[in-house]
Design an enzyme around this catalytic site. Structure first.
Site, PDB file in Angstrom:
ATOM      1  CG  ASP A  38      -1.999   0.678   0.669  1.00  0.00           C
ATOM      2  OD1 ASP A  38      -2.478   1.807   1.269  1.00  0.00           O
ATOM      3  OD2 ASP A  38      -3.409   0.014   0.871  1.00  0.00           O
ATOM      4  CG  ASP A  59       2.770   3.745  -8.059  1.00  0.00           C
ATOM      5  OD1 ASP A  59       1.954   2.964  -8.484  1.00  0.00           O
ATOM      6  OD2 ASP A  59       3.800   4.845  -8.271  1.00  0.00           O
ATOM      7  CB  VAL A  60      -0.368  -1.465  -7.519  1.00  0.00           C
ATOM      8  CG1 VAL A  60       0.154  -2.160  -6.578  1.00  0.00           C
ATOM      9  CG2 VAL A  60      -1.878  -0.263  -7.443  1.00  0.00           C
ATOM     10  CG  ASN A  86      -8.762  -5.202  -2.802  1.00  0.00           C
ATOM     11  OD1 ASN A  86      -9.729  -5.020  -2.798  1.00  0.00           O
ATOM     12  ND2 ASN A  86      -8.656  -4.484  -1.739  1.00  0.00           N
ATOM     13  CE1 TYR A 154     -13.872   0.678  -9.093  1.00  0.00           C
ATOM     14  CE2 TYR A 154     -16.259  -0.118 -10.188  1.00  0.00           C
ATOM     15  CZ  TYR A 154     -15.178  -0.196  -8.836  1.00  0.00           C
ATOM     16  OH  TYR A 154     -15.295  -0.995  -8.254  1.00  0.00           O
ATOM     17  CE  LYS A 158     -12.664  -2.234  -9.808  1.00  0.00           C
ATOM     18  NZ  LYS A 158     -11.540  -3.120  -8.932  1.00  0.00           N
ATOM     19  CB  THR A 189     -15.017   0.877   0.726  1.00  0.00           C
ATOM     20  OG1 THR A 189     -15.825   1.198  -0.237  1.00  0.00           O
ATOM     21  CG2 THR A 189     -15.161  -0.988   1.214  1.00  0.00           C
TER      22      THR A 189
END
Length: 255
Positions: A38, A59-60, A86, A154, A158, A189
């Site tokens: 993260d 940093d993904v 995730n 988004y 996905k 969330t």
């Protein structure tokens, strides 16, 4: 303390909040050693200490960061059994295709889709070498049906996660690696709470489509991820794992 993941090493990206945090805690409760990737260093160190795992600043969208996250987990703890990819964003500037500019489109694609590609690419060689492993990629119910609120990048990202997960699940099944896509419905969330605060009407349009009449809690998603990570799901791969309160099974008239 359970034993469903006893002796397993799990990497969780986006593990400092929401579904990721709930899953980190659930994995640890079931005996896994959890490595959190993260950008929230303060929370990451605290959570890692809480669960007896490790935290890596990651940093993904950066290949070197991602390779170091997964390679470091394998080197430090001896195996890489579970990857829960995730991390994701849903910024307000991602709206209708008529209003979403190219910069916003690219940012969401990088964080939500390219990162999953990088994480799978980093995790798979270790799992193939071991002859076993479970990868769970966070997609969304909007990967299989249109979103009630416009979020073009988004939704597209996905859909890409879902398609990629299917292909990898098929490709690596005989090498002992399972790859599945978790497809949550709306979840309570920080991302959703921020949407409520900024645009209550837009957020409320999501709730009206949920047959169960409420949003999911992160812990409910964590339980689904736990199942996909555990040996209990040993014959499940390339799967669209919908945990959506019935949204995808309902007929509704758009508002």
């Amino acid at each position: 303390m359970g034993t469903r993941l006893e002796g397993k090493v799990a990497v969780v990206t986006g593990g400092c909040s929401g579904i990721g945090l709930a899953t980190v805690r659930r994995f640890a409760e079931e005996g896994a050693t959890v490595v959190i990737g993260d950008l929230d260093d303060a929370a990451g160190e605290r959570i890692a200490e809480e669960v007896g795992g490790a935290y890596v600043h990651c940093d993904v969208t950066d290949k070197e960061h991602v390779d170091a996250l997964f390679g470091g987990a394998k080197d430090r703890f001896g195996s890489l059994d579970i990857a829960f990819n995730n991390a994701g964003i849903s910024p307000p500037e991602d709206d209708s295709i008529l209003d979403t500019d190219l910069e916003a489109w690219r940012k969401v694609q990088e964080v939500n889709l390219t990162s999953v590609y990088l994480c799978c690419k980093a995790a798979l060689p270790h799992m193939i070498e071991q002859g076993k492993g479970s990868i769970i990629n966070t997609a969304s119910f909007v990967a299989v049906m249109g979103a009630a609120t416009s979020q073009i990048s988004y939704s597209a990202s996905k859909g890409g996660v879902l398609s990629m997960s299917r292909e990898l699940g098929v490709q690596f099944a005989r090498q002992g690696v399972r790859v599945n896509a978790l497809c949550p419905g709306p979840v309570n969330t920080p991302l959703l709470q921020e949407l409520f605060a900024k645009d209550p009407e837009r957020a409320a349009r999501r709730l009206v489509h949920v047959p169960m009449g409420r949003f999911a809690e992160p812990e409910e998603m964590a339980n689904a991820v736990l199942f996909l990570a555990s040996d209990e799901s040993s014959f499940i791969t390339a799967n669209t794992f919908l945990v959506d309160g019935g949204i995808s099974g309902a007929y509704v008239t758009p508002l």
